[in-house]
Write a protein that holds these residues in place. Structure first.
Motif, PDB file in Angstrom:
ATOM      1  N   GLU A 190      37.663  39.616  39.344  1.00 29.50           N
ATOM      2  CA  GLU A 190      38.088  38.599  40.301  1.00 29.50           C
ATOM      3  C   GLU A 190      39.467  38.052  39.955  1.00 29.50           C
ATOM      4  N   LEU A 191      39.723  37.822  38.680  1.00 34.27           N
ATOM      5  CA  LEU A 191      41.030  37.331  38.258  1.00 34.27           C
ATOM      6  C   LEU A 191      42.118  38.355  38.571  1.00 34.27           C
ATOM      7  N   ASN A 192      41.858  39.617  38.300  1.00 29.71           N
ATOM      8  CA  ASN A 192      42.829  40.663  38.621  1.00 29.71           C
ATOM      9  C   ASN A 192      43.091  40.730  40.120  1.00 29.71           C
ATOM     10  N   MET A 230      34.297  38.325  36.235  1.00 30.75           N
ATOM     11  CA  MET A 230      35.383  37.351  36.254  1.00 30.75           C
ATOM     12  C   MET A 230      36.732  38.036  36.032  1.00 30.75           C
ATOM     13  N   ILE A 231      36.763  39.058  35.185  1.00 30.42           N
ATOM     14  CA  ILE A 231      37.998  39.810  34.944  1.00 30.42           C
ATOM     15  C   ILE A 231      38.433  40.487  36.248  1.00 30.42           C
ATOM     16  N   ASP A 286      50.575  38.570  27.720  1.00 35.94           N
ATOM     17  CA  ASP A 286      49.642  37.490  28.049  1.00 35.94           C
ATOM     18  C   ASP A 286      48.937  36.922  26.818  1.00 35.94           C
ATOM     19  N   ILE A 319      42.885  38.223  42.236  1.00 33.75           N
ATOM     20  CA  ILE A 319      43.711  37.057  42.563  1.00 33.75           C
ATOM     21  C   ILE A 319      45.164  37.325  42.197  1.00 33.75           C
ATOM     22  N   LEU A 320      45.387  37.834  41.002  1.00 39.18           N
ATOM     23  CA  LEU A 320      46.754  38.067  40.539  1.00 39.18           C
ATOM     24  C   LEU A 320      47.440  39.185  41.311  1.00 39.18           C
TER      25      LEU A 320
END
Length: 121
Positions: free
Chosen positions: A58-60, A55-56, A26, A62-63
């Protein structure tokens, strides 16, 4: 500090990878990232916002959760629209004679389903 960081980008990537489980793939290529930072005259790392752990997380989420469900729903919709189940290996767009064209009717159905999900930009 910036010059030292730029000289050690692969080590910085490794440290971030270990600490935050960010896949190494990434990260941008070190040469490309180094050049971009050097070309920008006003690079002041102190102006970068601090890492937001929420945010990290939440992003994880989502992914790991939402995106696979969306992909699964998309595949189901394609199969439903075409009225058949795909043959083994037919999900490879690089396979010779693969039929990945989306009709205008399918596109309209996909767009409506996407909009119903309430995307946020």
């Amino acid at each position: 500090a910036l010059a030292q960081m730029l000289d050690n980008l692969p080590d910085e990537y490794q440290a971030i990878h270990r600490k935050h489980n960010v896949p190494l793939g990434d990260f941008p290529r070190p040469e490309t990232f180094r050049r971009a930072l050097k070309e920008k005259a006003d690079n002041n790392l102190a102006q970068f916002p601090p890492l937001n752990q929420r945010m990290i997380v939440e992003l994880n989420e989502i992914l790991a959760s939402y995106l696979p469900r969306l992909q699964g729903a998309h595949s189901s919709l394609i199969n439903k629209a075409r009225g058949n189940m795909p043959a083994l290996g037919s999900d490879n767009p690089f396979q010779p004679d693969a039929d990945w064209e989306v009709s205008s009717e399918e596109f309209a159905a996909f767009t409506a389903e996407f909009e119903a999900l309430g995307p946020v930009s």
